[in-house]
Scaffold this motif. Structure first.
Motif, mmCIF file in Angstrom:
data_model
loop_
_atom_site.group_PDB
_atom_site.id
_atom_site.type_symbol
_atom_site.label_atom_id
_atom_site.label_comp_id
_atom_site.label_asym_id
_atom_site.label_seq_id
_atom_site.Cartn_x
_atom_site.Cartn_y
_atom_site.Cartn_z
ATOM 1 N N GLY A 132 0.668 -1.367 0.097
ATOM 2 C CA GLY A 132 0.184 -0.020 0.371
ATOM 3 C C GLY A 132 0.376 1.168 0.258
ATOM 4 N N VAL A 133 0.152 2.457 0.250
ATOM 5 C CA VAL A 133 1.015 4.056 -0.696
ATOM 6 C C VAL A 133 1.505 4.030 0.760
ATOM 7 N N LYS A 134 0.802 4.646 1.430
ATOM 8 C CA LYS A 134 0.925 4.752 2.783
ATOM 9 C C LYS A 134 1.847 4.917 3.678
ATOM 10 N N GLN A 135 2.280 2.935 3.809
ATOM 11 C CA GLN A 135 2.925 2.495 4.104
ATOM 12 C C GLN A 135 4.015 2.663 3.959
ATOM 13 N N VAL A 136 4.790 3.049 3.086
ATOM 14 C CA VAL A 136 6.125 3.697 1.949
ATOM 15 C C VAL A 136 5.903 4.657 2.305
ATOM 16 N N LEU A 137 4.876 5.534 2.243
ATOM 17 C CA LEU A 137 5.315 6.796 2.233
ATOM 18 C C LEU A 137 4.968 7.477 3.274
ATOM 19 N N VAL A 138 4.852 7.502 4.415
ATOM 20 C CA VAL A 138 4.720 8.587 5.552
ATOM 21 C C VAL A 138 5.780 7.712 6.095
ATOM 22 N N PRO A 139 7.133 6.889 6.662
ATOM 23 C CA PRO A 139 7.743 6.467 6.978
ATOM 24 C C PRO A 139 9.022 7.042 6.010
ATOM 25 N N SER A 140 8.736 6.688 4.556
ATOM 26 C CA SER A 140 9.458 8.007 3.789
ATOM 27 C C SER A 140 9.925 9.391 3.686
ATOM 28 N N ILE A 141 9.055 10.343 3.874
ATOM 29 C CA ILE A 141 8.781 11.676 4.323
ATOM 30 C C ILE A 141 9.592 11.896 5.738
ATOM 31 N N VAL A 142 9.531 11.077 6.648
ATOM 32 C CA VAL A 142 9.687 11.517 8.037
ATOM 33 C C VAL A 142 11.245 11.159 7.716
ATOM 34 N N ILE A 143 11.774 10.051 6.967
ATOM 35 C CA ILE A 143 13.435 10.290 6.664
ATOM 36 C C ILE A 143 13.872 11.486 5.871
ATOM 37 N N PHE A 144 12.884 11.504 4.766
ATOM 38 C CA PHE A 144 13.375 12.541 3.783
ATOM 39 C C PHE A 144 13.653 13.977 4.995
ATOM 40 N N GLY A 145 12.946 14.001 5.399
ATOM 41 C CA GLY A 145 12.877 15.889 6.381
ATOM 42 C C GLY A 145 13.825 15.372 7.146
ATOM 43 N N LEU A 146 14.219 14.393 8.005
ATOM 44 C CA LEU A 146 15.518 13.854 9.292
ATOM 45 C C LEU A 146 16.375 14.354 7.709
ATOM 46 N N CYS A 147 17.095 13.837 7.216
ATOM 47 C CA CYS A 147 18.048 13.747 6.162
ATOM 48 C C CYS A 147 18.990 15.705 6.158
ATOM 49 N N PHE A 148 17.507 15.968 5.993
ATOM 50 C CA PHE A 148 17.443 17.319 5.504
ATOM 51 C C PHE A 148 18.037 18.352 6.856
ATOM 52 N N LEU A 149 17.313 18.077 7.900
ATOM 53 C CA LEU A 149 17.822 18.123 9.209
ATOM 54 C C LEU A 149 18.837 18.184 9.631
ATOM 55 N N ALA A 150 19.862 16.595 9.382
ATOM 56 C CA ALA A 150 21.237 16.344 9.987
ATOM 57 C C ALA A 150 21.782 17.245 8.632
ATOM 58 N N ALA A 151 22.599 17.424 7.115
ATOM 59 C CA ALA A 151 22.813 18.611 6.402
ATOM 60 C C ALA A 151 22.664 19.160 6.664
ATOM 61 N N SER A 152 21.869 19.690 7.921
ATOM 62 C CA SER A 152 22.118 21.684 8.354
ATOM 63 C C SER A 152 24.120 21.666 9.326
ATOM 64 N N ILE A 194 26.333 18.929 8.679
ATOM 65 C CA ILE A 194 27.488 18.549 8.593
ATOM 66 C C ILE A 194 28.841 19.110 8.517
ATOM 67 N N SER A 195 29.689 18.367 8.486
ATOM 68 C CA SER A 195 31.374 19.681 9.219
ATOM 69 C C SER A 195 32.453 19.128 7.953
ATOM 70 N N ASN A 196 32.528 17.661 6.781
ATOM 71 C CA ASN A 196 32.511 17.573 5.591
ATOM 72 C C ASN A 196 32.117 17.049 4.645
ATOM 73 N N TYR A 197 32.787 16.587 3.280
ATOM 74 C CA TYR A 197 32.634 16.344 2.454
ATOM 75 C C TYR A 197 31.362 14.749 2.115
ATOM 76 N N TRP A 198 32.054 14.049 3.135
ATOM 77 C CA TRP A 198 31.806 12.744 2.986
ATOM 78 C C TRP A 198 30.182 12.829 3.657
ATOM 79 N N GLN A 199 29.971 13.178 4.765
ATOM 80 C CA GLN A 199 28.631 13.425 5.264
ATOM 81 C C GLN A 199 27.960 14.168 4.290
ATOM 82 N N PHE A 200 28.186 15.115 4.154
ATOM 83 C CA PHE A 200 26.977 15.648 2.388
ATOM 84 C C PHE A 200 26.804 14.292 1.917
ATOM 85 N N ILE A 201 27.714 13.606 0.969
ATOM 86 C CA ILE A 201 27.075 12.310 0.219
ATOM 87 C C ILE A 201 26.294 11.863 0.623
ATOM 88 N N ALA A 202 26.420 11.301 2.166
ATOM 89 C CA ALA A 202 26.274 10.135 2.461
ATOM 90 C C ALA A 202 24.287 10.657 3.203
#
Length: 417
Positions: free
Chosen positions: A77-97, A99-107
């Motif tokens: 089903g859609v929401k079983q995939v979409l909801v956790p993906s949105i959470v992870i995507f948002g957390l990735c942007f928070l974590a990007a704020s 970063i202190s080196n290039y490998w973290q940026f790429i990761a």
């Protein structure tokens, strides 16, 4: 249930998909890149090629992850995939704020392209094909214009965030938008199928409880045996290579030609708003006319826009080129989703569309890197822009060679194809 409520529920779903897509990887990952990556690169000394590599890696990872995600959507089903993906995507942007080196940026961009892959348009398109049949093209066009909407507002929002809070604040602010706006909207307002609310596709009314029709269509292996499958991949991969390479480089490209960053951001925004309008227009037209002819017109706009952008022009002419290219951007994902549903049915739509879109994503992933590498090597984008014109012409030829997709479209009886 009243006709007004039936109408309301279907189009609420379209609006939710539109806004969800506007906060997806295409808009948030691409349209923000060099407004964030410019000051980030200045701080760490990274080249345009190095910064472009991040989004190229993200899209390449997405390309390989999409077929798996498509199977998960069809199975669970859609929401079983979409909801956790949105959470992870948002957390990735928070974590990007932080970063202190290039490998973290790429990761972090790798994570966006793999474990957050469900935030792409595939789940939303699966929902829309369940809710609409006769008006499917319009529904997909409206919702798919979310990418253009994102390309319209993300540069402006990002520029304001960066100017007030720096690049770290820019990443953090975009992450909050996903977690505080997109996530609750999807959780509470998105319904995967009209039957779950006692409704039917296109708002058809019945006094009987809503049935659950059995979707028909090809399996992935059957679709791969058709010429249309491969033609669509080549058509939309070529167009995606041109347009998605241009998106993250548009602001620095204009700055190189003497356009101030504030004006360059507005021109990039005009590109996005044109994509928004183009997708609405395409969705309206494909329900009424042969989608192949519509594609011919919009692909031609791509060729002309690229030709204009490859030569020296005044600022007003850049605006014309940006609008032409933005209008044609409306043709790639939406028209691919629409044609996939018509040629191959809905039974395995997410899997087939995910496989095709993954091939398109390979082209998307390589193009920002190619644009950056050409600039770093030649000091100009002129040669890579020139390559885009024949790629658009090839897409035009191939789309005219596609077979008709029959009478399952525009105004016929309700179908499950």
């Amino acid at each position: 249930m009243t006709e007004q409520k039936i109408f309301f529920r279907g189009w609420v779903t379209v609006v939710v998909c539109l806004l969800g897509i506007s906060t997806g990887p295409a808009a948030f990952g691409l349209a923000s890149l060099f407004l964030l990556g410019g000051p980030l690169g200045d701080e760490f000394g990274w080249s345009r090629t190095a910064i472009s590599t991040a989004v190229s890696v993200m899209m390449l990872c997405t390309a390989f992850s999409l077929p798996i995600m498509g199977r998960l959507v069809d199975r669970f089903g859609v929401k079983q995939v979409l909801v956790p993906s949105i959470v992870i995507f948002g957390l990735c942007f928070l974590a990007a704020s932080m970063i202190s080196n290039y490998w973290q940026f790429i990761a972090l961009y790798v994570a966006m392209g793999t474990i957050a892959v469900g935030t792409n348009s595939v789940p939303y398109m699966r929902v829309l094909t369940s809710w609409f049949d006769r008006r499917r093209g319009l529904a997909i066009g409206i919702a798919g214009s979310g990418t253009g909407l994102g390309f319209g507002y993300v540069p402006l929002v990002t520029e304001q965030l960066v100017s007030h809070f720096g690049w770290r604040g820019g990443y953090f602010g975009l992450g909050l938008i996903m977690l505080l706006f997109t996530l609750p909207m999807v959780v509470f307002l998105l319904h995967e199928k009209p039957q779950s609310l006692g409704l039917h596709p296109d708002g058809a009314v019945s006094d009987e409880p809503a049935a659950h029709p059995v979707a028909t269509g090809d399996s992935l292996s059957e679709a791969m045996q058709r010429r249309d499958f491969w033609s669509l991949i080549v058509i939309f991969s070529g167009l995606a290579f041109v347009l998605y390479g241009l998106i993250p480089h548009m602001v620095p490209m204009l700055q190189d030609r003497g356009v101030p960053v504030s004006q360059a951001s507005w021109l990039a925004s005009a590109f996005g708003w044109a994509a928004f309008g183009g997708r609405l227009l395409i969705g309206f037209l494909v329900d009424r006319y042969d989608a192949r002819r519509i594609a011919f017109v919009f692909f031609s706009l791509s060729a002309v826009g690229l030709a204009l952008l490859s030569v020296q022009m005044p600022i007003w002419a850049f605006t014309v080129a940006a609008i032409m290219l933005g209008l044609s951007l409306g043709a790639e994902v939406d028209m691919l989703a629409y044609l996939t549903s018509r040629y191959f049915g809905l039974k395995n739509f997410a899997q087939i569309f995910g496989a095709m879109f993954s091939a398109v994503m390979v082209a998307m992933s390589l193009s920002p890197l190619a644009f950056g590498a050409v600039y770093d090597y030649t000091g100009s984008y002129k040669s890579i822009l020139g390559l885009g014109v024949p790629l658009c012409l090839l897409a035009i030829v191939l789309v005219l060679m596609l077979r008709p997709y029959g009478e399952r479209a525009r105004g016929g009886p309700i179908s499950v194809t």
